[in-house]
Design a protein around this motif. Structure first.
Motif, PDB file in Angstrom:
ATOM      1  N   ALA A  51     -20.942  33.679  32.523  1.00 41.70           N
ATOM      2  CA  ALA A  51     -21.411  33.297  33.864  1.00 41.70           C
ATOM      3  C   ALA A  51     -21.947  34.468  34.674  1.00 41.70           C
ATOM      4  O   ALA A  51     -22.667  34.260  35.656  1.00 41.70           O
ATOM      5  CB  ALA A  51     -20.286  32.619  34.636  1.00 41.70           C
ATOM      6  N   GLU A  52     -21.610  35.677  34.294  1.00 44.49           N
ATOM      7  CA  GLU A  52     -22.145  36.877  34.955  1.00 44.49           C
ATOM      8  C   GLU A  52     -21.988  36.838  36.478  1.00 44.49           C
ATOM      9  O   GLU A  52     -22.884  37.213  37.218  1.00 44.49           O
ATOM     10  CB  GLU A  52     -23.617  37.066  34.602  1.00 44.49           C
ATOM     11  N   ASN A  53     -20.868  36.342  36.952  1.00 43.16           N
ATOM     12  CA  ASN A  53     -20.594  36.230  38.391  1.00 43.16           C
ATOM     13  C   ASN A  53     -21.597  35.351  39.132  1.00 43.16           C
ATOM     14  O   ASN A  53     -21.727  35.432  40.351  1.00 43.16           O
ATOM     15  CB  ASN A  53     -20.526  37.616  39.059  1.00 43.16           C
ATOM     16  N   GLN A  54     -22.319  34.503  38.399  1.00 43.66           N
ATOM     17  CA  GLN A  54     -23.282  33.586  39.018  1.00 43.66           C
ATOM     18  C   GLN A  54     -22.641  32.243  39.353  1.00 43.66           C
ATOM     19  O   GLN A  54     -23.188  31.464  40.119  1.00 43.66           O
ATOM     20  CB  GLN A  54     -24.468  33.348  38.068  1.00 43.66           C
ATOM     21  N   PHE A  55     -21.485  31.958  38.724  1.00 43.56           N
ATOM     22  CA  PHE A  55     -20.814  30.669  38.918  1.00 43.56           C
ATOM     23  C   PHE A  55     -19.326  30.858  38.669  1.00 43.56           C
ATOM     24  O   PHE A  55     -18.919  31.569  37.750  1.00 43.56           O
ATOM     25  CB  PHE A  55     -21.378  29.639  37.932  1.00 43.56           C
ATOM     26  N   GLN A  75     -21.722  24.119  21.291  1.00 48.26           N
ATOM     27  CA  GLN A  75     -21.145  25.336  21.874  1.00 48.26           C
ATOM     28  C   GLN A  75     -19.979  25.005  22.801  1.00 48.26           C
ATOM     29  O   GLN A  75     -18.956  25.692  22.795  1.00 48.26           O
ATOM     30  CB  GLN A  75     -22.228  26.118  22.624  1.00 48.26           C
ATOM     31  N   THR A  76     -20.116  23.946  23.588  1.00 49.25           N
ATOM     32  CA  THR A  76     -19.045  23.539  24.503  1.00 49.25           C
ATOM     33  C   THR A  76     -17.812  23.099  23.723  1.00 49.25           C
ATOM     34  O   THR A  76     -16.690  23.466  24.074  1.00 49.25           O
ATOM     35  CB  THR A  76     -19.543  22.409  25.430  1.00 49.25           C
ATOM     36  N   ALA A  77     -18.017  22.348  22.650  1.00 48.31           N
ATOM     37  CA  ALA A  77     -16.893  21.910  21.809  1.00 48.31           C
ATOM     38  C   ALA A  77     -16.180  23.101  21.186  1.00 48.31           C
ATOM     39  O   ALA A  77     -14.947  23.125  21.108  1.00 48.31           O
ATOM     40  CB  ALA A  77     -17.393  20.953  20.739  1.00 48.31           C
ATOM     41  N   GLN A  78     -16.937  24.105  20.771  1.00 50.42           N
ATOM     42  CA  GLN A  78     -16.324  25.323  20.208  1.00 50.42           C
ATOM     43  C   GLN A  78     -15.453  26.016  21.259  1.00 50.42           C
ATOM     44  O   GLN A  78     -14.349  26.461  20.959  1.00 50.42           O
ATOM     45  CB  GLN A  78     -17.395  26.286  19.713  1.00 50.42           C
ATOM     46  N   LEU A  79     -15.947  26.107  22.459  1.00 43.69           N
ATOM     47  CA  LEU A  79     -15.182  26.751  23.526  1.00 43.69           C
ATOM     48  C   LEU A  79     -13.923  25.949  23.856  1.00 43.69           C
ATOM     49  O   LEU A  79     -12.842  26.519  24.024  1.00 43.69           O
ATOM     50  CB  LEU A  79     -16.054  26.923  24.769  1.00 43.69           C
ATOM     51  N   LEU A  80     -14.063  24.647  23.934  1.00 44.22           N
ATOM     52  CA  LEU A  80     -12.905  23.804  24.261  1.00 44.22           C
ATOM     53  C   LEU A  80     -11.868  23.790  23.141  1.00 44.22           C
ATOM     54  O   LEU A  80     -10.698  23.491  23.388  1.00 44.22           O
ATOM     55  CB  LEU A  80     -13.355  22.383  24.586  1.00 44.22           C
ATOM     56  N   LYS A 124     -23.826  34.049  21.062  1.00 40.10           N
ATOM     57  CA  LYS A 124     -23.046  32.994  20.429  1.00 40.10           C
ATOM     58  C   LYS A 124     -23.096  31.685  21.234  1.00 40.10           C
ATOM     59  O   LYS A 124     -23.020  30.601  20.664  1.00 40.10           O
ATOM     60  CB  LYS A 124     -21.598  33.447  20.261  1.00 40.10           C
ATOM     61  N   TYR A 125     -23.226  31.795  22.551  1.00 39.07           N
ATOM     62  CA  TYR A 125     -23.213  30.614  23.437  1.00 39.07           C
ATOM     63  C   TYR A 125     -24.407  30.620  24.400  1.00 39.07           C
ATOM     64  O   TYR A 125     -24.238  30.515  25.610  1.00 39.07           O
ATOM     65  CB  TYR A 125     -21.910  30.581  24.234  1.00 39.07           C
ATOM     66  N   PRO A 126     -25.628  30.725  23.889  1.00 39.92           N
ATOM     67  CA  PRO A 126     -26.790  30.842  24.800  1.00 39.92           C
ATOM     68  C   PRO A 126     -27.027  29.622  25.682  1.00 39.92           C
ATOM     69  O   PRO A 126     -27.449  29.759  26.834  1.00 39.92           O
ATOM     70  CB  PRO A 126     -27.970  31.083  23.848  1.00 39.92           C
ATOM     71  N   ASP A 127     -26.751  28.433  25.164  1.00 37.08           N
ATOM     72  CA  ASP A 127     -27.010  27.229  25.956  1.00 37.08           C
ATOM     73  C   ASP A 127     -25.969  27.037  27.054  1.00 37.08           C
ATOM     74  O   ASP A 127     -26.285  26.562  28.138  1.00 37.08           O
ATOM     75  CB  ASP A 127     -27.096  26.006  25.037  1.00 37.08           C
ATOM     76  N   VAL A 128     -24.737  27.423  26.780  1.00 38.86           N
ATOM     77  CA  VAL A 128     -23.695  27.381  27.816  1.00 38.86           C
ATOM     78  C   VAL A 128     -24.050  28.385  28.907  1.00 38.86           C
ATOM     79  O   VAL A 128     -23.967  28.078  30.097  1.00 38.86           O
ATOM     80  CB  VAL A 128     -22.296  27.684  27.224  1.00 38.86           C
ATOM     81  N   ARG A 129     -24.486  29.556  28.499  1.00 38.44           N
ATOM     82  CA  ARG A 129     -24.869  30.584  29.473  1.00 38.44           C
ATOM     83  C   ARG A 129     -26.011  30.092  30.363  1.00 38.44           C
ATOM     84  O   ARG A 129     -25.962  30.221  31.583  1.00 38.44           O
ATOM     85  CB  ARG A 129     -25.279  31.870  28.759  1.00 38.44           C
ATOM     86  N   LEU A 130     -27.042  29.502  29.754  1.00 40.86           N
ATOM     87  CA  LEU A 130     -28.169  28.989  30.523  1.00 40.86           C
ATOM     88  C   LEU A 130     -27.696  27.956  31.540  1.00 40.86           C
ATOM     89  O   LEU A 130     -28.105  27.994  32.705  1.00 40.86           O
ATOM     90  CB  LEU A 130     -29.214  28.355  29.594  1.00 40.86           C
ATOM     91  N   LEU A 131     -26.826  27.061  31.121  1.00 42.63           N
ATOM     92  CA  LEU A 131     -26.326  26.029  32.023  1.00 42.63           C
ATOM     93  C   LEU A 131     -25.615  26.642  33.219  1.00 42.63           C
ATOM     94  O   LEU A 131     -25.913  26.293  34.367  1.00 42.63           O
ATOM     95  CB  LEU A 131     -25.377  25.082  31.277  1.00 42.63           C
ATOM     96  N   VAL A 132     -24.678  27.558  32.987  1.00 40.91           N
ATOM     97  CA  VAL A 132     -23.894  28.071  34.113  1.00 40.91           C
ATOM     98  C   VAL A 132     -24.677  29.032  34.995  1.00 40.91           C
ATOM     99  O   VAL A 132     -24.496  29.034  36.208  1.00 40.91           O
ATOM    100  CB  VAL A 132     -22.542  28.690  33.668  1.00 40.91           C
ATOM    101  N   VAL A 133     -25.571  29.814  34.405  1.00 43.68           N
ATOM    102  CA  VAL A 133     -26.308  30.808  35.202  1.00 43.68           C
ATOM    103  C   VAL A 133     -27.480  30.173  35.949  1.00 43.68           C
ATOM    104  O   VAL A 133     -27.721  30.489  37.112  1.00 43.68           O
ATOM    105  CB  VAL A 133     -26.788  31.976  34.310  1.00 43.68           C
ATOM    106  N   ILE A 134     -28.192  29.266  35.297  1.00 41.68           N
ATOM    107  CA  ILE A 134     -29.373  28.668  35.926  1.00 41.68           C
ATOM    108  C   ILE A 134     -29.013  27.412  36.721  1.00 41.68           C
ATOM    109  O   ILE A 134     -29.253  27.331  37.917  1.00 41.68           O
ATOM    110  CB  ILE A 134     -30.454  28.318  34.869  1.00 41.68           C
ATOM    111  N   PHE A 135     -28.418  26.431  36.061  1.00 43.97           N
ATOM    112  CA  PHE A 135     -28.173  25.148  36.722  1.00 43.97           C
ATOM    113  C   PHE A 135     -27.030  25.201  37.735  1.00 43.97           C
ATOM    114  O   PHE A 135     -27.057  24.496  38.731  1.00 43.97           O
ATOM    115  CB  PHE A 135     -27.924  24.049  35.681  1.00 43.97           C
ATOM    116  N   PHE A 136     -26.016  26.027  37.477  1.00 43.81           N
ATOM    117  CA  PHE A 136     -24.877  26.116  38.395  1.00 43.81           C
ATOM    118  C   PHE A 136     -24.828  27.463  39.120  1.00 43.81           C
ATOM    119  O   PHE A 136     -23.858  27.771  39.789  1.00 43.81           O
ATOM    120  CB  PHE A 136     -23.558  25.878  37.637  1.00 43.81           C
ATOM    121  N   GLY A 137     -25.872  28.263  38.994  1.00 46.07           N
ATOM    122  CA  GLY A 137     -25.917  29.570  39.637  1.00 46.07           C
ATOM    123  C   GLY A 137     -26.144  29.466  41.137  1.00 46.07           C
ATOM    124  O   GLY A 137     -26.019  28.390  41.734  1.00 46.07           O
TER     125      GLY A 137
END
Length: 96
Positions: A70-74, A49-54, A4-17
């Motif tokens: 975030a899978e404990n990555q961030f 996706q971010t707007a939906q979460l907010l 449901k939120y693949p782009d949010v996941r990519l951001l937090v796991v990859i860019f902020f991991g």
């Protein structure tokens, strides 16, 4: 949630991991790297996706979903943020 939120996941796991230093030292710097690296299509999806979460009124629900993504990555607390304030900052950095 990952579907449901693949782009949010990519951001937090990859860019902020764990290897976030590749992209910068602050949320501002990392988001600049994200904008330079990703496509306009990705921006639109992340923004949606971010707007939906907010839009969730419950911080508990938001925290649970974001922790799962975030899978404990961030963890935003280590950056002086909550999940909500982190997502608000993310939105501010996305191009119109």
């Amino acid at each position: 949630m990952k579907k449901k939120y693949p782009d949010v996941r990519l951001l937090v796991v990859i860019f902020f991991g764990p290897d976030f230093q590749i992209f910068g030292e602050t949320i501002d710097e990392i988001m600049e790297s994200y904008v330079e690296t990703e496509s306009e299509y990705a921006f639109r999806n992340l923004k949606k996706q971010t707007a939906q979460l907010l839009a969730m009124e419950s911080d508990t629900e938001l925290n649970n979903i974001m922790s799962e993504l975030a899978e404990n990555q961030f963890r935003p607390e280590s950056w002086g943020e909550t999940w909500r304030s982190f997502l608000q900052k993310v939105l501010q950095h996305l191009p119109e």
